[in-house]
Motif scaffolding. Structure first.
Motif, short mmCIF file in Angstrom:
data_model
loop_
_atom_site.label_atom_id
_atom_site.label_comp_id
_atom_site.label_asym_id
_atom_site.label_seq_id
_atom_site.Cartn_x
_atom_site.Cartn_y
_atom_site.Cartn_z
N LEU A 109 -58.24 45.71 69.83
CA LEU A 109 -58.29 46.29 68.48
C LEU A 109 -56.89 46.62 67.97
N ALA A 110 -56.09 47.24 68.79
CA ALA A 110 -54.73 47.60 68.37
C ALA A 110 -53.94 46.35 67.98
N ARG A 111 -54.09 45.31 68.78
CA ARG A 111 -53.38 44.06 68.49
C ARG A 111 -53.86 43.44 67.18
N TYR A 112 -55.17 43.35 67.01
CA TYR A 112 -55.71 42.75 65.78
C TYR A 112 -55.40 43.59 64.55
N HIS A 113 -55.36 44.92 64.71
CA HIS A 113 -55.00 45.77 63.57
C HIS A 113 -53.56 45.52 63.13
N ARG A 114 -52.70 45.15 64.07
CA ARG A 114 -51.32 44.80 63.70
C ARG A 114 -51.25 43.43 63.04
N LEU A 115 -52.08 42.49 63.49
CA LEU A 115 -52.00 41.11 63.02
C LEU A 115 -52.76 40.84 61.72
#
Length: 146
Positions: A109-115
């Motif tokens: 989730l953290a990664r996708y929220h950045r991308l």
């Protein structure tokens, strides 16, 4: 208003079917598509941005997205993206049909929220993973291309 000149109806364009791999590769070259799902037993379509990762499509919805509640149920959805030149009427279109589920792993989730940035309410929203079951794609080309 300027109306583009379209090629004559006897144009030498043709459709070429894309492989599964080529279709997913092309999806990865654009960021915008449309997700189709059922809302109150009727079809609904919303524009969303996406990325392709490991053969899956990842989309991030805004906080009030109708798809949010449905994705918990592994809803069957369709996703379409394309790149069509309005002048030459050539390009490609890909449709993915599969199951949508909410991404819940905190690291993912953290990664996708950045991308991925949703269209509205950047601080809220959910991340949805679409696992393709059917992938179809076509390229419209001029007769001189293959």
């Amino acid at each position: 208003m300027v109306i583009p000149q379209l090629p004559a109806s006897g144009s030498s364009r043709r459709m070429v079917e894309l492989s599964h791999e080529e279709a997913l590769r092309l999806l990865g070259t654009v960021q915008l598509g449309r997700v189709a799902f059922s809302e109150r037993a009727l079809p609904a379509i919303r524009p969303v941005n996406h990325l392709v990762e490991g053969g899956d499509l990842i989309v991030r919805t805004h906080g009030g997205a109708a798809l949010l509640g449905r994705a918990l149920l592994s809803e069957v959805v369709a996703y379409e993206a394309d790149e069509i030149d309005a002048t030459t009427r050539t390009g490609w279109s890909v449709v993915v049909t599969g199951t949508a589920t909410r991404v819940e792993d905190p690291d993912a989730l953290a990664r996708y929220h950045r991308l991925l940035m949703p269209w509205l309410d950047a601080e809220s929203g959910q991340v949805i993973r679409i696992r393709p079951v059917i992938v179809t794609g076509y390229r419209v080309v001029g007769a001189e291309r293959g």
